[in-house]
Design a protein around this motif. Sequence first.
Motif, PDB file in Angstrom:
ATOM      1  N   CYS A  93     -22.143  -4.800   7.182  1.00  0.00           N
ATOM      2  CA  CYS A  93     -21.663  -5.675   5.514  1.00  0.00           C
ATOM      3  C   CYS A  93     -21.137  -5.063   5.035  1.00  0.00           C
ATOM      4  O   CYS A  93     -21.113  -3.558   4.520  1.00  0.00           O
ATOM      5  CB  CYS A  93     -23.202  -5.459   5.942  1.00  0.00           C
ATOM      6  SG  CYS A  93     -23.285  -6.870   3.801  1.00  0.00           S
ATOM      7  N   CYS A 138     -23.836  -4.193   1.513  1.00  0.00           N
ATOM      8  CA  CYS A 138     -25.101  -3.144   1.222  1.00  0.00           C
ATOM      9  C   CYS A 138     -24.743  -2.516   2.542  1.00  0.00           C
ATOM     10  O   CYS A 138     -25.497  -0.881   2.689  1.00  0.00           O
ATOM     11  CB  CYS A 138     -26.218  -3.866   2.094  1.00  0.00           C
ATOM     12  SG  CYS A 138     -26.589  -4.246   3.472  1.00  0.00           S
ATOM     13  N   CYS A 141     -23.810  -9.336   5.895  1.00  0.00           N
ATOM     14  CA  CYS A 141     -25.307  -8.902   7.230  1.00  0.00           C
ATOM     15  C   CYS A 141     -25.946 -10.322   6.067  1.00  0.00           C
ATOM     16  O   CYS A 141     -25.285 -11.062   5.389  1.00  0.00           O
ATOM     17  CB  CYS A 141     -26.504  -7.835   6.694  1.00  0.00           C
ATOM     18  SG  CYS A 141     -27.093  -7.590   4.943  1.00  0.00           S
ATOM     19  N   CYS A 191     -27.255 -10.817   3.023  1.00  0.00           N
ATOM     20  CA  CYS A 191     -26.303 -10.796   1.987  1.00  0.00           C
ATOM     21  C   CYS A 191     -25.984 -11.755   1.910  1.00  0.00           C
ATOM     22  O   CYS A 191     -25.687 -12.470   0.836  1.00  0.00           O
ATOM     23  CB  CYS A 191     -25.277  -9.345   2.217  1.00  0.00           C
ATOM     24  SG  CYS A 191     -26.081  -7.639   1.274  1.00  0.00           S
TER      25      CYS A 191
HETATM   26 ZN    ZN Z   1     -25.355  -6.858   3.320  1.00  0.00          ZN
END
Ligand code: ZN
Length: 252
Positions: free
Chosen positions: A217, A220, A245, A248
């Motif tokens: 991602c 994150c 992801c 997020c």
């Molecule tokens: Zn993420």
Amino acid sequence: MSDWKLPLDQLRQPIELEEDYDGHLYAPIEDVTERLNQVFDGLWDVEILERDFLEQTDETLVKVRVTFHTLEGVPNIVKEALGGNKVVRLNKNNEIKSLTDSFESAVSQGIKRAAKRIEVALRKQFQNPALNNNEPTRNTSNNQSSSQNQNDRSKSNGDDLDRNKILKKVEQVRKDRGLNEREAKTMMVNSFNKAGTKDCSTKQLKEFLEILQKKRCEECREEISKKVVGFCKNNENRFDGKILCMNCQKEY
Ligand SMILES: [Zn+2]
């Protein structure tokens, strides 16, 4: 500010939502800016990178970059976001009521979105103490920063070799993806709060490579599946072209 718990808690305090004419709930921009002032001691600013009026959809669109200046010893947090607003037209002649107001609302939305994303950034800082300590910001002495990384790097020659290989691979993947240096740099700032590869540890470089390869991602750094990547590509506009992801994605 070595303890991120306080700002994170402050940031997470719920903001009282208001209802607009259509019954949609929203966080008033004044409350959002007040909250940011409280958390960052007023040290945050907004840059408008792009603005546009889309005739087809009757919308104003802006791209903003919000920089949250953290205190000494912690890298600044930079978040970019899009904001949009449907223009209001007058009933009598269908003319636009105020384009300026519409742009202002679009900017407000961009700030709110950027503010949501800093929660993720703060959480990362808080959960990963290595990010909190001993990593000087770009504002502080650069010498210190590079000498520290030098120490990191000279631990073993093997690590150095590894590092060079990764750097080459990063360059290659960046070009393959058609990203320019600036775009890659923005990704690096967003995911690591680092301005360049030289500020990153070898481990961070490996992760950045995997972000570029769409294995992690962009926000994150969580590992992601091909299915998730496919979903992001199909919803490019919604996610500002980012590969995120599922967690997020919720913030978009
Ligand atoms: Zn993420």
